[in-house]
Structure formats: structure tokens, C-alpha cells
Design a protein around this motif. Structure first.
Motif, PDB file in Angstrom:
ATOM      1  N   TRP A  96       0.845  -1.147   0.000  1.00 50.74           N
ATOM      2  CA  TRP A  96       0.000   0.000   0.000  1.00 50.74           C
ATOM      3  C   TRP A  96       0.898   1.219   0.000  1.00 50.74           C
ATOM      4  CZ3 TRP A  96      -1.272  -4.333   3.010  1.00 50.74           C
ATOM      5  CH2 TRP A  96      -2.448  -4.998   2.605  1.00 50.74           C
ATOM      6  N   CYS A 137      17.460  -6.319   4.129  1.00 51.46           N
ATOM      7  CA  CYS A 137      16.740  -5.138   3.616  1.00 51.46           C
ATOM      8  C   CYS A 137      16.960  -5.025   2.109  1.00 51.46           C
ATOM      9  CB  CYS A 137      17.243  -3.852   4.267  1.00 51.46           C
ATOM     10  SG  CYS A 137      17.510  -3.930   6.029  1.00 51.46           S
ATOM     11  N   CYS A 185      14.678  -6.194  -0.808  1.00 50.22           N
ATOM     12  CA  CYS A 185      13.486  -5.440  -1.215  1.00 50.22           C
ATOM     13  C   CYS A 185      13.767  -3.985  -1.553  1.00 50.22           C
ATOM     14  CB  CYS A 185      12.437  -5.462  -0.107  1.00 50.22           C
ATOM     15  SG  CYS A 185      11.767  -7.091   0.224  1.00 50.22           S
ATOM     16  N   HIS A 186      14.882  -3.449  -1.047  1.00 50.42           N
ATOM     17  CA  HIS A 186      15.151  -2.015  -1.222  1.00 50.42           C
ATOM     18  C   HIS A 186      16.464  -1.773  -1.957  1.00 50.42           C
ATOM     19  CE1 HIS A 186      11.950  -0.656   1.469  1.00 50.42           C
ATOM     20  NE2 HIS A 186      12.333  -1.551   2.354  1.00 50.42           N
ATOM     21  N   PRO A 232      10.113   0.673  -1.492  1.00 54.18           N
ATOM     22  CA  PRO A 232      10.583   1.948  -2.039  1.00 54.18           C
ATOM     23  C   PRO A 232      12.105   2.025  -2.173  1.00 54.18           C
ATOM     24  CG  PRO A 232       8.979   2.307  -0.290  1.00 54.18           C
ATOM     25  CD  PRO A 232       9.271   0.849  -0.296  1.00 54.18           C
ATOM     26  N   ARG A 287      12.512  12.580   2.361  1.00 57.03           N
ATOM     27  CA  ARG A 287      11.062  12.524   2.180  1.00 57.03           C
ATOM     28  C   ARG A 287      10.348  13.022   3.431  1.00 57.03           C
ATOM     29  NH1 ARG A 287      12.396   8.048  -1.472  1.00 57.03           N
ATOM     30  NH2 ARG A 287      11.909   6.239  -0.177  1.00 57.03           N
ATOM     31  N   LEU A 325       6.865   8.657   5.942  1.00 54.09           N
ATOM     32  CA  LEU A 325       7.263   7.257   5.783  1.00 54.09           C
ATOM     33  C   LEU A 325       6.016   6.407   5.582  1.00 54.09           C
ATOM     34  CD1 LEU A 325       9.907   6.831   8.639  1.00 54.09           C
ATOM     35  CD2 LEU A 325      10.337   7.112   6.182  1.00 54.09           C
ATOM     36  N   ALA A 326       6.191   5.346   4.809  1.00 53.27           N
ATOM     37  CA  ALA A 326       5.125   4.360   4.611  1.00 53.27           C
ATOM     38  C   ALA A 326       3.834   4.985   4.092  1.00 53.27           C
ATOM     39  CB  ALA A 326       4.883   3.561   5.890  1.00 53.27           C
ATOM     40  N   MET A 366      11.262   6.699  12.167  1.00 53.01           N
ATOM     41  CA  MET A 366      12.062   5.797  11.332  1.00 53.01           C
ATOM     42  C   MET A 366      12.461   4.570  12.156  1.00 53.01           C
ATOM     43  SD  MET A 366      13.533   5.432   8.305  1.00 53.01           S
ATOM     44  CE  MET A 366      14.245   6.809   7.412  1.00 53.01           C
ATOM     45  N   TRP A 374       9.421   2.388  12.722  1.00 50.48           N
ATOM     46  CA  TRP A 374       9.026   1.670  11.500  1.00 50.48           C
ATOM     47  C   TRP A 374       9.921   0.464  11.254  1.00 50.48           C
ATOM     48  CZ3 TRP A 374       5.262   0.828   8.228  1.00 50.48           C
ATOM     49  CH2 TRP A 374       5.542   0.214   7.008  1.00 50.48           C
ATOM     50  N   LYS A 426       1.623  -0.704  10.456  1.00 50.73           N
ATOM     51  CA  LYS A 426       0.850  -0.867   9.219  1.00 50.73           C
ATOM     52  C   LYS A 426       0.638  -2.367   9.011  1.00 50.73           C
ATOM     53  CE  LYS A 426       0.838   1.294   4.648  1.00 50.73           C
ATOM     54  NZ  LYS A 426       1.548   2.174   3.710  1.00 50.73           N
ATOM     55  N   ASP A 442       3.785  -5.080   3.257  1.00 49.68           N
ATOM     56  CA  ASP A 442       4.688  -6.032   2.613  1.00 49.68           C
ATOM     57  C   ASP A 442       6.085  -6.015   3.243  1.00 49.68           C
ATOM     58  OD1 ASP A 442       4.908  -8.020   0.779  1.00 49.68           O
ATOM     59  OD2 ASP A 442       5.398  -6.714  -0.912  1.00 49.68           O
ATOM     60  N   MET A 443       6.296  -5.170   4.226  1.00 53.76           N
ATOM     61  CA  MET A 443       7.599  -5.154   4.913  1.00 53.76           C
ATOM     62  C   MET A 443       7.487  -5.940   6.221  1.00 53.76           C
ATOM     63  SD  MET A 443      10.242  -2.176   5.738  1.00 53.76           S
ATOM     64  CE  MET A 443      11.210  -2.107   7.235  1.00 53.76           C
ATOM     65  N   LEU A 476      11.811  -7.688  11.134  1.00 53.65           N
ATOM     66  CA  LEU A 476      13.041  -8.471  10.999  1.00 53.65           C
ATOM     67  C   LEU A 476      13.701  -8.730  12.351  1.00 53.65           C
ATOM     68  CD1 LEU A 476      14.370  -6.941   7.692  1.00 53.65           C
ATOM     69  CD2 LEU A 476      13.498  -9.238   8.043  1.00 53.65           C
TER      70      LEU A 476
HETATM   71  C1  HEC Z   1      10.120  -8.241   2.003  1.00 54.29           C
HETATM   72  C2  HEC Z   1      10.493  -6.943   1.544  1.00 54.29           C
HETATM   73  C3  HEC Z   1      11.089  -5.933   2.518  1.00 54.29           C
HETATM   74  C4  HEC Z   1      12.142  -6.097   3.373  1.00 54.29           C
HETATM   75  C5  HEC Z   1      12.964  -7.343   3.638  1.00 54.29           C
HETATM   76  C6  HEC Z   1      12.352  -4.803   3.992  1.00 54.29           C
HETATM   77  N1  HEC Z   1      11.443  -3.900   3.519  1.00 54.29           N
HETATM   78 FE1  HEC Z   1      11.362  -1.934   3.984  1.00 54.29          FE
HETATM   79  N2  HEC Z   1       9.670  -1.757   2.906  1.00 54.29           N
HETATM   80  C7  HEC Z   1       9.102  -2.751   2.145  1.00 54.29           C
HETATM   81  C8  HEC Z   1       7.857  -2.258   1.601  1.00 54.29           C
HETATM   82  C9  HEC Z   1       6.903  -3.024   0.722  1.00 54.29           C
HETATM   83  C10 HEC Z   1       7.715  -0.937   2.064  1.00 54.29           C
HETATM   84  C11 HEC Z   1       6.518  -0.002   1.832  1.00 54.29           C
HETATM   85  C12 HEC Z   1       5.576  -0.231   2.952  1.00 54.29           C
HETATM   86  C13 HEC Z   1       4.343   0.609   2.893  1.00 54.29           C
HETATM   87  O1  HEC Z   1       4.430   1.837   2.822  1.00 54.29           O
HETATM   88  O2  HEC Z   1       3.251   0.019   2.918  1.00 54.29           O
HETATM   89  C14 HEC Z   1       8.881  -0.647   2.878  1.00 54.29           C
HETATM   90  C15 HEC Z   1       9.123   0.591   3.475  1.00 54.29           C
HETATM   91  C16 HEC Z   1      10.318   0.918   4.064  1.00 54.29           C
HETATM   92  C17 HEC Z   1      10.678   2.239   4.501  1.00 54.29           C
HETATM   93  C18 HEC Z   1       9.839   3.483   4.306  1.00 54.29           C
HETATM   94  C19 HEC Z   1      10.182   4.102   2.975  1.00 54.29           C
HETATM   95  C20 HEC Z   1       9.276   5.217   2.569  1.00 54.29           C
HETATM   96  O3  HEC Z   1       9.708   6.046   1.765  1.00 54.29           O
HETATM   97  O4  HEC Z   1       8.132   5.273   3.003  1.00 54.29           O
HETATM   98  C21 HEC Z   1      11.927   2.147   5.042  1.00 54.29           C
HETATM   99  C22 HEC Z   1      12.740   3.294   5.625  1.00 54.29           C
HETATM  100  C23 HEC Z   1      12.316   0.774   4.991  1.00 54.29           C
HETATM  101  N3  HEC Z   1      11.318   0.054   4.383  1.00 54.29           N
HETATM  102  C24 HEC Z   1      13.517   0.293   5.468  1.00 54.29           C
HETATM  103  C25 HEC Z   1      13.816  -1.074   5.526  1.00 54.29           C
HETATM  104  C26 HEC Z   1      14.959  -1.600   6.234  1.00 54.29           C
HETATM  105  C27 HEC Z   1      16.000  -0.778   6.957  1.00 54.29           C
HETATM  106  C28 HEC Z   1      14.906  -2.946   6.089  1.00 54.29           C
HETATM  107  C29 HEC Z   1      15.826  -3.984   6.692  1.00 54.29           C
HETATM  108  C30 HEC Z   1      15.882  -3.973   8.143  1.00 54.29           C
HETATM  109  C31 HEC Z   1      13.736  -3.263   5.296  1.00 54.29           C
HETATM  110  N4  HEC Z   1      13.098  -2.104   4.978  1.00 54.29           N
HETATM  111  C32 HEC Z   1      13.355  -4.529   4.908  1.00 54.29           C
HETATM  112  C33 HEC Z   1       9.596  -3.994   1.916  1.00 54.29           C
HETATM  113  C34 HEC Z   1      10.655  -4.555   2.628  1.00 54.29           C
END
Ligand code: HEC
Ligand SMILES: [Cu+2]
Length: 314
Positions: free
Chosen positions: A110, A235, A238-239, A254, A262, A265-266, A277, A280, A288, A292-293, A296
């Protein structure tokens, strides 16, 4: 997010149409209700001795009550068609300044991915445009049907998987305009917001140039450690963080190259501060649920290192 506070030409036309429809409907309401009240009060049993004279087949009267509604509907149709064409064009509005093509907005459950293909950048939940310029936007979806809506700038457009729908945005004054997914798309539909930031042309160009830069390699030891943690705990699956020419990463979430810049967030769920941060990253599922995150289950050291890294990504 009021469409009645328009900040661009398309939204202004929509607001005009709203007032025209409301005004005509109000006139009809007042006339009909007045006649009704008149009939109720004037012909009360206590005030009339015998049954009032009945009429049938009054041709002039019937002509009037056929013609008047038809006329009202014709006026509304004309206004609506005029608004539709104003809102639809310019068919292929100028691409974002400095970018060679339209902005692409991709709906995900989302959050909103925002790409400037000409400038080869990808960001999330924040669209930047230059004030006074129409900007073409292509919308599509990777999963379900969403709807892209920035009420102060433009009407809604469906965001459909496997299909590219086109719209355009123009803001007449600088500002930050909130948008929202307008088609129920799952549990976190309500937390699928975005911002359109309209800046004077030079500020917009500066932003675009800034976004095109790769991330600056951290000098702070904790942030350097964060780079390792980012890969180790996953991380990176996915990122993406673009470090110079290298820095491939996942695209399921993202692009984080400039996440520190930005505002939210989210997808508008949280203001972007070091505290939110941390919250999150530590527990996205609490903030949320269903996102999809995944959680961990980071330990304190890893969390601090990641925070130092992410806060430096400006
Ligand atoms: C399985 C995939 C996945 C993994 C693994 C993951 N993320 Fe994410 N992350 C996402 C998704 C999908 C979003 C968007 C979530 C939303 O807004 O609904 C997100 C959002 C974020 C955001 C917010 C970005 C924004 O502009 O809103 C940050 C910061 C972030 N992740 C950091 C991390 C970090 C640091 C790690 C490792 C500890 C991590 N993510 C691991 C999928 C993942
Ligand atoms: Cu949605």
C-alpha cells in the motif's frame, strides 16, 4: 484534501461544476419544496369547505414541467461536457521539466512508487512538480485496482494492473498537496497517501538534480556498519540504495537512496523523523499491519546502525 479548495486548473473546473450543479439543484429544491408547503398549508381540511376544483390534461402546464427539467439537464450536460474536456486535456501535457518523459506512478499495496524515467530516478509517495506547468502522469498498478486522487489538483483516475492510464497535474501556486488512494484496495487502503510538492521551477530542478545523485558513501562508522547490516539482515532484497555505479537492490519496497529527504514514511502513515524511522524499521507490522515489509527482529546495535545509515540518505 478538499476539492473545493482547488490549486490547479483541472481541480478549479471540477469545483466550478460542483457549484453549478449544487446551485441548480438548490433552486429546484427550493421551488419544489415551496410549492409543496404551499399546497399543504393552503389546502388543509380546516380551510377548504369543499374539494378544490380538479384539473386534468392541462397542456400548457404539462409542457412547462417537461421543458423546464429538460432545460436544466441540458445546461448541466453542457457544463459537464465542458468540464470533462478541460479536465482531460492537455492530452499529452509537457513532461516534467528536465525529465524526458511523463512521470510514472505505480500503485502497490500500500504505497506509491514514483518514477521519473527521463531522469532515471525512482522515489516513493512524493511527487515533485514545477508550479504552473502541466505534467503528464502515467498510472499503473502491480497488484490490485487503486485510484490516484489529489483532490486539490485533479479528479480521480483508476490505477489498474496491466494497463496504463494517463492523467496530468498542474499546480498554480507552490504548496504541498495531499493525495490518497480512492479505491478500496485492502487492509491498509486508508494508509496509502501521497504528497504532491509543487515548487518554483528552479527549486524543482534542484530537487530533480539532487535525486539523480547517488547516495553519498557514509563517513560515520556507525552508518558504515549500517551498510553491512542492510545487506546482512536482508533489507537489500526489497530495497535499493544507489551507491555510485553499483548498488543494485530489490524493488519490492521503495527506493531508499534519498529516503531521508522525504516528508513521510510508509505512504503518509508517519512523519519522517528519526523516532518514527526507528519505530518503522523495528516493527512495521505494528504500524501498518499486513504491509509487505516484515518485522526483521533487529537487535539494538543493528537498529542503531541502520538508523545512522538511513538518516544520512539525503
Ligand atoms: C520483504 C520486503 C522488505 C524487506 C525485507 C524490507 N522492507 Fe522496507 N519496505 C518494504 C515495503 C513493501 C515498504 C513499503 C511499505 C508501505 O508503505 O506500505 C517498505 C518501506 C520501508 C521504509 C519506508 C520508505 C518510505 O519512503 O516510506 C523504510 C525506511 C524501509 N522500508 C527500510 C527497511 C529496512 C532498513 C529494512 C531492513 C531492516 C527493510 N526495509 C526490509 C519492503 C521490505
Ligand atoms: Cu490503493
Amino acid at each position: 484534501m478538499s476539492p473545493l479548495l482547488p490549486a490547479g486548473p483541472a481541480a478549479a473546473r471540477i469545483a466550478d461544476l460542483t457549484y453549478v450543479i449544487f446551485g441548480l439543484a438548490a433552486v429546484v429544491f427550493i421551488v419544489v419544496e415551496s410549492l409543496l408547503l404551499f399546497a399543504v398549508l393552503r389546502f388543509r381540511r380546516a380551510q377548504v369547505s369543499s374539494e378544490p376544483k380538479q384539473i386534468y390534461g392541462n397542456a400548457p402546464l404539462e409542457a412547462v414541467w417537461t421543458a423546464v427539467p429538460a432545460l436544466i439537464l441540458a445546461v448541466l450536460l453542457a457544463f459537464t461536457l465542458r468540464t470533462m474536456s478541460a479536465v482531460a486535456g492537455p492530452a499529452r501535457a509537457a513532461p516534467a521539466q528536465g525529465a524526458a518523459d511523463a512521470i510514472q506512478v505505480i500503485g502497490h499495496q500500500w504505497w506509491w512508487e514514483v518514477r521519473y524515467p527521463g531522469a532515471q530516478i525512482s522515489t516513493a509517495n512524493e511527487i515533485h512538480i514545477a508550479v504552473g506547468q502541466p505534467v503528464h502522469v502515467d498510472v499503473s498498478s502491480t497488484d490490485v485496482i487503486h485510484s490516484f486522487w489529489v483532490p486539490q489538483l485533479q479528479g480521480k483516475i483508476d490505477v489498474i494492473p496491466g494497463r496504463i492510464n494517463a492523467t496530468w497535474l498542474q499546480a498554480d501556486r507552490p504548496g504541498v498537496y495531499r493525495g490518497q488512494c480512492a479505491e478500496f484496495c485492502g487492509d491498509q487502503h486508508a494508509r496509502m497517501a501521497l504528497l504532491v510538492v509543487a515548487d518554483p521551477a528552479d527549486q524543482f530542478s534542484a530537487w530533480l538534480e539532487d535525486q539523480q545523485q547517488p547516495a553519498a558513501p557514509p563517513t560515520d562508522p556507525q552508518a558504515q556498519q549500517g551498510v553491512q547490516v542492510f545487506a546482512r539482515v536482508g533489507c537489500i532484497t526489497c530495497h535499493t540504495i544507489r551507491w555510485g555505479s553499483t548498488g543494485a537492490g530489490g524493488t519490492r519496497g521503495p527506493d531508499l537512496t534519498h529516503v531521508g529527504n522525504r516528508r513521510t514514511l510508509a505512504a503518509g502513515t508517519l512523519p519522517n523523523t528519526p523516532g518514527t524511522m526507528a519505530g518503522w524499521i523495528a516493527n512495521p507490522q505494528a504500524l501498518k499491519p499486513g504491509s509487505d515489509m516484515p518485522n526483521l527482529n533487529l537487535n539494538g546495535d543493528d537498529l542503531q546502525a541502520l538508523l545512522a545509515l538511513l538518516e544520512g540518505l539525503r
